[in-house]
Design a protein around this motif. Structure first.
Motif, mmCIF file in Angstrom:
data_model
loop_
_atom_site.group_PDB
_atom_site.id
_atom_site.type_symbol
_atom_site.label_atom_id
_atom_site.label_comp_id
_atom_site.label_asym_id
_atom_site.label_seq_id
_atom_site.Cartn_x
_atom_site.Cartn_y
_atom_site.Cartn_z
ATOM 1 N N UNK A 33 -42.348 -58.840 34.967
ATOM 2 C CA UNK A 33 -41.246 -58.734 34.001
ATOM 3 C C UNK A 33 -41.316 -57.432 33.218
ATOM 4 N N UNK A 34 -42.498 -57.029 32.811
ATOM 5 C CA UNK A 34 -42.642 -55.771 32.076
ATOM 6 C C UNK A 34 -42.233 -54.584 32.943
ATOM 7 N N UNK A 36 -32.241 -62.152 35.126
ATOM 8 C CA UNK A 36 -33.686 -61.884 35.158
ATOM 9 C C UNK A 36 -34.412 -62.946 35.980
ATOM 10 N N UNK A 37 -34.033 -64.200 35.813
ATOM 11 C CA UNK A 37 -34.664 -65.271 36.599
ATOM 12 C C UNK A 37 -34.415 -65.077 38.093
ATOM 13 N N UNK A 38 -33.189 -64.732 38.463
ATOM 14 C CA UNK A 38 -32.876 -64.488 39.888
ATOM 15 C C UNK A 38 -33.697 -63.329 40.428
ATOM 16 N N UNK A 39 -33.747 -62.239 39.682
ATOM 17 C CA UNK A 39 -34.486 -61.068 40.140
ATOM 18 C C UNK A 39 -35.980 -61.369 40.201
ATOM 19 N N UNK A 40 -36.485 -62.127 39.252
ATOM 20 C CA UNK A 40 -37.898 -62.497 39.263
ATOM 21 C C UNK A 40 -38.222 -63.348 40.489
ATOM 22 N N UNK A 98 -36.770 -63.243 43.350
ATOM 23 C CA UNK A 98 -36.780 -62.313 44.481
ATOM 24 C C UNK A 98 -38.097 -61.549 44.535
ATOM 25 N N UNK A 99 -38.554 -61.062 43.391
ATOM 26 C CA UNK A 99 -39.818 -60.330 43.327
ATOM 27 C C UNK A 99 -40.993 -61.218 43.716
ATOM 28 N N UNK A 100 -40.999 -62.448 43.265
ATOM 29 C CA UNK A 100 -42.091 -63.365 43.595
ATOM 30 C C UNK A 100 -42.109 -63.686 45.080
ATOM 31 N N UNK A 101 -40.931 -63.802 45.691
ATOM 32 C CA UNK A 101 -40.863 -64.049 47.131
ATOM 33 C C UNK A 101 -41.459 -62.886 47.912
ATOM 34 N N UNK A 102 -41.257 -61.667 47.444
ATOM 35 C CA UNK A 102 -41.827 -60.494 48.104
ATOM 36 C C UNK A 102 -43.352 -60.523 48.048
ATOM 37 N N UNK A 103 -43.894 -61.101 46.996
ATOM 38 C CA UNK A 103 -45.333 -61.113 46.776
ATOM 39 C C UNK A 103 -46.003 -62.390 47.282
ATOM 40 N N UNK A 104 -45.253 -63.248 47.969
ATOM 41 C CA UNK A 104 -45.808 -64.490 48.484
ATOM 42 C C UNK A 104 -46.319 -64.261 49.896
ATOM 43 N N UNK A 105 -47.535 -64.659 50.124
ATOM 44 C CA UNK A 105 -48.140 -64.516 51.442
ATOM 45 C C UNK A 105 -47.644 -65.637 52.343
ATOM 46 N N UNK A 106 -47.203 -65.274 53.519
ATOM 47 C CA UNK A 106 -46.843 -66.293 54.491
ATOM 48 C C UNK A 106 -47.463 -65.915 55.829
ATOM 49 N N UNK A 107 -47.871 -66.927 56.550
ATOM 50 C CA UNK A 107 -48.522 -66.716 57.830
ATOM 51 C C UNK A 107 -47.534 -67.090 58.919
ATOM 52 N N UNK A 108 -46.825 -66.079 59.433
ATOM 53 C CA UNK A 108 -45.803 -66.328 60.456
ATOM 54 C C UNK A 108 -46.333 -66.060 61.830
#
Length: 57
Positions: free
Chosen positions: A12-13, A41-45, A47-57
């Protein structure tokens, strides 16, 4: 007011550097943001959290 953990607060900062929605940084877990910016801000956050989520595809 937004309640978050330290990692989310750091995101957020960083977002605020360009968009200026934080009114007050209260402590390690609380920020006061502009009420009319909350939804965006919640929507953008999310999106940012999804980018930083590890997934094993």
């Amino acid at each position: 007011m937004v309640i978050s953990d330290a990692a989310v607060k750091q995101i957020l900062l960083t977002m605020d550097e360009q968009q200026h929605f934080i009114l007050e940084d209260l402590d390690d877990n609380h920020l006061v943001i502009k009420a009319d910016e909350e939804f965006r801000v919640r929507r953008q956050l999310e999106t940012e959290l999804e980018k930083n989520t590890y997934s094993q595809d």
